[in-house]
Design an enzyme around this catalytic site. Structure first.
Site, PDB file in Angstrom:
ATOM      1  N   TRP A  23       1.123  -1.302   0.055  1.00 43.72           N
ATOM      2  CA  TRP A  23      -0.012  -0.102   0.046  1.00 43.72           C
ATOM      3  C   TRP A  23       0.750   1.222   0.000  1.00 43.72           C
ATOM      4  O   TRP A  23       1.843   1.215   0.445  1.00 43.72           O
ATOM      5  CB  TRP A  23      -0.836   0.055   1.208  1.00 43.72           C
ATOM      6  N   GLU A  66       7.226   8.513  13.888  1.00 45.10           N
ATOM      7  CA  GLU A  66       7.658   7.715  12.642  1.00 45.10           C
ATOM      8  C   GLU A  66       8.553   8.751  11.748  1.00 45.10           C
ATOM      9  O   GLU A  66       9.108   8.157  11.069  1.00 45.10           O
ATOM     10  CB  GLU A  66       6.439   7.492  11.905  1.00 45.10           C
ATOM     11  N   THR A 157       4.677  -0.249  18.521  1.00 44.10           N
ATOM     12  CA  THR A 157       3.843   0.516  17.647  1.00 44.10           C
ATOM     13  C   THR A 157       2.890   0.014  17.269  1.00 44.10           C
ATOM     14  O   THR A 157       1.707   0.466  16.769  1.00 44.10           O
ATOM     15  CB  THR A 157       4.964   0.946  16.422  1.00 44.10           C
ATOM     16  N   ASP A 186       1.706  -3.472   9.182  1.00 47.29           N
ATOM     17  CA  ASP A 186       3.000  -3.170   8.858  1.00 47.29           C
ATOM     18  C   ASP A 186       3.994  -3.719  10.020  1.00 47.29           C
ATOM     19  O   ASP A 186       5.074  -4.171   9.755  1.00 47.29           O
ATOM     20  CB  ASP A 186       3.516  -1.972   8.383  1.00 47.29           C
ATOM     21  N   GLU A 187       3.624  -2.925  11.194  1.00 45.19           N
ATOM     22  CA  GLU A 187       4.362  -2.952  12.413  1.00 45.19           C
ATOM     23  C   GLU A 187       4.537  -4.197  12.875  1.00 45.19           C
ATOM     24  O   GLU A 187       5.712  -4.835  13.283  1.00 45.19           O
ATOM     25  CB  GLU A 187       3.978  -2.139  13.434  1.00 45.19           C
TER      26      GLU A 187
HETATM   27 FE   LIG Z   1       8.021  -0.013  12.911  1.00 43.07          FE
HETATM   28 FE   LIG Z   2       6.261   2.473  11.695  1.00 45.60          FE
END
Ligand SMILES: [Fe+2]
Ligand SMILES: [Fe+2]
Length: 317
Positions: A23, A66, A157, A186-187
Site C-alpha cells: 500500500w 515515525e 507501535t 506493517d508493524e
Molecule cells: Fe515499525
Molecule cells: Fe512505523
C-alpha cells in the site's frame, strides 16, 4: 551476523514487500488529481472536529515518532556486522525496512495536515527538534541488544496504531481507522521479522542472547519519543505529559509494556532454553520474574487527568 546475513534474501522475501505491491499513502488519502478531492478534504475536516484533543495529541506524537526515521536508520547502520556497503546483506535489509517505514509518517502527516485540527507549524518544529536531538537506543553497537529493541518497538507501535484505529472507528473516522490498522499490520510484520532474527540468534548463541535480552529489559526499553519538546523548550520536556495522554486514552499503557514483555518471553521460549552459562541462567530467572514485578508497580500508578495545553493544539495565528 555473518551467518544470519546468509539468510537475508529469505527474510526479505518472507517479511518485506516491494513498492509496487505494498500500500502507498495515497491509497488512504483523497486523490489530489481526482474531481472530488475538495469534498473529500471537507469531509475529513468535518469528521475531525468530533475527536478529542487527547486523541489528536497522541496521533501527532505517533506521527512525529515515525517521522524521526532518519535517527533509527542511522543507528541501525552503525551496528557491528553492518556497514554502508551496497552488498552488505544487513544494510540491504535496513534500507528496505526504512523504505517501508517511511510511508507511515508520510500518510499520517498528510492526514493530520488535512484534518485542520492541529497547529502544523508547531508540530513541524517538534519533528525538526526530535531529529536534531538524536536518540540513544541504549544498545551500543550490539546487534543482539538492538534486535531486542526493534522486536519490542515494532510490537509497541503495533499496539499503539491498533488502539488509535479502534478510537478512530469509535469516533466515526473510518478512513483514519483503516489507515491506522494497515500501519499496525506493517508493524506486526516487522515485529515478526525481528523476533525471528532473535530466535535464530538464540539457537546459535543462547547465553549471550539471553544476557543481551536481560540487559535491555533491565534498563527498560526507552521510547523513541523520549526527547519530545515544544518550540522554545528544553529537550525531552514534553515526553512525560505526552505519555500521560497516551495512557489515559488507552493508546499505549504500562500494562501494554508488560504484555509485550510476556509475549517476547513466550515467543522466544525463554523458559525452556537449555545449555546456558551461569550468568545466562540468572538472566533467564530475572526475565521470567520481571512481568510480575512490574505488574505490582504498574497497578499502583495513577494516571493524572491534567488539562495539558500543548502548543500542537494551539490555533494557528
Ligand atoms: Fe515499525
Ligand atoms: Fe512505523
Amino acid at each position: 551476523m555473518l551467518t544470519l546475513g546468509n539468510k537475508i534474501e529469505k527474510f526479505t522475501e518472507d517479511y518485506l514487500i516491494k513498492p509496487e505491491e505494498i500500500w502507498q499513502p495515497t491509497d488512504f488519502l483523497p486523490n489530489p488529481q481526482g474531481e472530488t478531492f475538495m469534498e473529500e478534504v471537507q469531509e475529513i475536516r468535518e469528521l475531525s472536529k468530533d475527536l478529542s484533543d487527547d486523541f489528536w495529541t497522541v496521533l501527532v506524537g505517533d506521527m512525529i515518532t515515525e517521522e524521526a526515521l532518519p535517527t533509527y536508520e542511522a543507528w541501525l547502520l552503525q551496528l557491528d556486522g553492518i556497514e554502508q556497503n551496497p552488498d552488505n546483506p544487513w544494510a540491504k535489509w535496513i534500507r528496505q525496512w526504512t523504505s517501508e517505514e517511511n510511508r507511515h509518517g508520510d500518510v499520517l502527516n498528510k492526514y493530520i495536515y488535512l484534518s485542520g485540527r492541529v497547529n502544523m507549524r508547531e508540530v513541524e518544529i517538534t519533528t525538526q527538534h526530535l531529529i536534531a536531538d538524536g536518540f540513544d537506543i541504549g544498545t551500543s553497537y550490539d546487534p543482539y541488544k538492538n534486535f531486542v529493541y526493534t522486536t519490542f518497538q515494532e510490537l509497541a507501535t503495533y499496539v499503539s496504531h491498533n488502539n488509535v484505529a479502534k478510537l478512530a472507528r469509535k469516533g466515526g473516522m473510518k478512513a483514519l481507522a483503516k489507515m491506522s490498522k494497515i500501519i499496525a499490520g506493517d508493524e506486526m510484520r516487522h515485529h515478526n521479522a525481528y523476533s525471528t532474527f532473535v530466535k535464530n540468534i538464540f539457537e546459535l548463541d543462547p547465553s549471550e542472547m539471553m544476557i543481551a535480552f536481560r540487559d535491555m529489559m533491565r534498563h527498560k526499553i526507552v521510547m523513541p519519543a523520549l526527547h519530545l519538546r515544544e518550540s522554545f523548550a528544553d529537550k525531552g520536556t514534553m515526553f512525560e505529559d505526552f505519555s500521560t495522554v497516551a495512557q489515559r486514552i488507552g493508546v499505549y499503557t504500562g500494562e501494554d509494556y508488560i504484555n509485550i514483555l510476556k509475549k517476547l518471553n513466550t515467543a522466544w521460549d525463554i523458559e525452556n532454553i537449555r545449555g546456558l552459562t551461569e550468568e545466562a541462567e540468572k538472566a533467564r530467572d530475572y526475565l521470567l520474574k520481571l512481568p510480575e514485578r512490574m505488574e505490582r508497580i504498574t497497578s499502583r500508578l495513577v494516571v493524572p487527568d491534567t488539562d495539558f495545553k500543548f502548543k500542537w493544539m494551539n490555533p494557528a495565528i
